[in-house]
Design a protein around this motif. Structure first.
Motif, mmCIF file in Angstrom:
data_model
loop_
_atom_site.group_PDB
_atom_site.id
_atom_site.type_symbol
_atom_site.label_atom_id
_atom_site.label_comp_id
_atom_site.label_asym_id
_atom_site.label_seq_id
_atom_site.Cartn_x
_atom_site.Cartn_y
_atom_site.Cartn_z
ATOM 1 N N SER A 54 0.836 -1.196 0.000
ATOM 2 C CA SER A 54 0.000 0.000 0.000
ATOM 3 C C SER A 54 0.871 1.245 0.000
ATOM 4 N N ASP A 55 0.296 2.341 -0.438
ATOM 5 C CA ASP A 55 0.961 3.622 -0.308
ATOM 6 C C ASP A 55 0.315 4.445 0.806
ATOM 7 N N GLN A 56 -0.512 3.806 1.596
ATOM 8 C CA GLN A 56 -1.179 4.433 2.731
ATOM 9 C C GLN A 56 -0.137 4.744 3.804
ATOM 10 N N GLU A 106 5.098 -0.938 2.363
ATOM 11 C CA GLU A 106 4.551 0.405 2.158
ATOM 12 C C GLU A 106 5.428 1.157 1.165
ATOM 13 N N LEU A 107 4.796 1.759 0.165
ATOM 14 C CA LEU A 107 5.480 2.680 -0.723
ATOM 15 C C LEU A 107 5.352 4.043 -0.067
ATOM 16 N N LYS A 108 6.455 4.536 0.460
ATOM 17 C CA LYS A 108 6.438 5.758 1.270
ATOM 18 C C LYS A 108 7.009 6.931 0.493
ATOM 19 N N ARG A 109 6.235 7.958 0.398
ATOM 20 C CA ARG A 109 6.645 9.182 -0.291
ATOM 21 C C ARG A 109 7.338 10.092 0.715
ATOM 22 N N THR A 110 8.549 10.524 0.387
ATOM 23 C CA THR A 110 9.310 11.447 1.222
ATOM 24 C C THR A 110 9.770 12.587 0.327
ATOM 25 N N GLY A 111 9.031 13.667 0.327
ATOM 26 C CA GLY A 111 9.333 14.767 -0.582
ATOM 27 C C GLY A 111 9.173 14.307 -2.011
ATOM 28 N N VAL A 148 9.038 0.604 2.866
ATOM 29 C CA VAL A 148 9.070 0.261 4.282
ATOM 30 C C VAL A 148 8.519 -1.162 4.355
ATOM 31 N N ILE A 149 9.316 -2.087 4.910
ATOM 32 C CA ILE A 149 8.922 -3.491 4.957
ATOM 33 C C ILE A 149 8.738 -3.918 6.405
ATOM 34 N N ASN A 150 7.584 -4.519 6.702
ATOM 35 C CA ASN A 150 7.298 -5.074 8.014
ATOM 36 C C ASN A 150 7.659 -6.563 7.965
ATOM 37 N N LEU A 151 8.805 -6.888 8.545
ATOM 38 C CA LEU A 151 9.312 -8.258 8.496
ATOM 39 C C LEU A 151 8.396 -9.245 9.218
ATOM 40 N N ASP A 152 7.836 -8.835 10.351
ATOM 41 C CA ASP A 152 6.944 -9.732 11.099
ATOM 42 C C ASP A 152 5.692 -10.081 10.294
ATOM 43 N N ALA A 153 5.102 -9.076 9.649
ATOM 44 C CA ALA A 153 3.889 -9.319 8.861
ATOM 45 C C ALA A 153 4.176 -10.256 7.691
ATOM 46 N N MET A 154 5.309 -10.056 7.038
ATOM 47 C CA MET A 154 5.653 -10.931 5.914
ATOM 48 C C MET A 154 5.886 -12.362 6.396
ATOM 49 N N GLU A 155 6.622 -12.493 7.493
ATOM 50 C CA GLU A 155 6.921 -13.824 8.024
ATOM 51 C C GLU A 155 5.647 -14.556 8.439
ATOM 52 N N SER A 156 4.701 -13.848 9.046
ATOM 53 C CA SER A 156 3.465 -14.501 9.493
ATOM 54 C C SER A 156 2.630 -15.002 8.316
ATOM 55 N N ALA A 157 2.848 -14.424 7.129
ATOM 56 C CA ALA A 157 2.133 -14.878 5.932
ATOM 57 C C ALA A 157 2.930 -15.918 5.153
ATOM 58 N N SER A 165 15.563 -1.044 1.705
ATOM 59 C CA SER A 165 14.309 -0.713 2.383
ATOM 60 C C SER A 165 14.531 -0.273 3.816
ATOM 61 N N GLU A 166 13.549 0.460 4.324
ATOM 62 C CA GLU A 166 13.472 0.740 5.755
ATOM 63 C C GLU A 166 12.729 -0.453 6.354
ATOM 64 N N LEU A 167 13.256 -1.015 7.448
ATOM 65 C CA LEU A 167 12.661 -2.207 8.030
ATOM 66 C C LEU A 167 11.954 -1.881 9.334
ATOM 67 N N VAL A 168 10.795 -2.479 9.523
ATOM 68 C CA VAL A 168 10.074 -2.396 10.799
ATOM 69 C C VAL A 168 9.730 -3.821 11.212
ATOM 70 N N GLY A 169 9.480 -3.992 12.478
ATOM 71 C CA GLY A 169 9.179 -5.340 12.976
ATOM 72 C C GLY A 169 10.300 -5.842 13.851
ATOM 73 N N ARG A 170 10.217 -7.069 14.230
ATOM 74 C CA ARG A 170 11.147 -7.688 15.170
ATOM 75 C C ARG A 170 12.601 -7.513 14.758
#
Length: 175
Positions: A121-123, A134-139, A145-154, A166-171
């Motif tokens: 999403s670009d949300q 997430e496709l993140k717009r910065t200027g 932005v990748i959520n490693l936990d969400a990907m792993e759970s799927a 990428s910027e990483l979020v999650g564990r």
């Protein structure tokens, strides 16, 4: 014969690198390409850098009809289908979707319940709120932005090349 698959991997890697560089450069640096065109191309290439469970292929892209680039994505796939298809996103019916793009308010439980489905999403805040990519717009730039936990759970894994860009979020973001 063995060189052909190696050449295709090298070519694919070079192509994703070019797309990612283009996405991270100011939009004026890519004359003739709009932000929506970049998102469409990026969504198609992103799936190639994800490991899918049980040899699943990323062939069905379900896109929210409200997404500004859904028609463009359909045109790109129609011109070179390569076994792929684009369908309108129905959040209540995800069966058959391999990659889902669109704003999503169903919560992380619904995202993680859909095994083998890559959610993009670009949300703003999508990855931090439990989304996968997430496709993140910065200027004038765009980044992942990748959520490693969400990907792993799927049951999905991002390639090391994708993670480096990428910027990483999650564990694993603290590791």
């Amino acid at each position: 014969m063995i060189l052909m698959p190696i050449c295709l991997r090298v070519l694919s890697s070079a192509l994703i690198a070019m797309v990612l560089i283009t996405l991270s450069a100011p939009t004026r640096a890519a004359p003739g390409l709009t932000e929506n065109e970049l998102k469409a191309v990026f969504l198609l290439r992103l799936a190639q850098f994800v490991s899918w469970p049980e040899e699943q292929a990323e062939t069905v892209f379900c896109v929210a009809p409200a997404a500004e680039f859904s028609a463009l994505l359909e045109e790109i796939v129609a011109a070179d289908p390569d076994g792929r298809e684009v369908r309108p996103l129905n959040p209540d019916q995800l069966v058959g979707c391999d990659v889902v793009f669109g704003s999503f308010n169903g919560g992380p439980e619904k995202i993680s319940a859909a095994k083998g489905v890559l959610w993009v999403s670009d949300q703003p805040g999508f990855a931090r709120d439990g989304g996968m990519v997430e496709l993140k717009r910065t200027g004038a730039r765009m980044k992942l932005v990748i959520n490693l936990d969400a990907m792993e759970s799927a049951g999905l894994r991002a390639s090391s090349k994708l993670l480096q860009l990428s910027e990483l979020v999650g564990r694993s973001e603290d590791a």
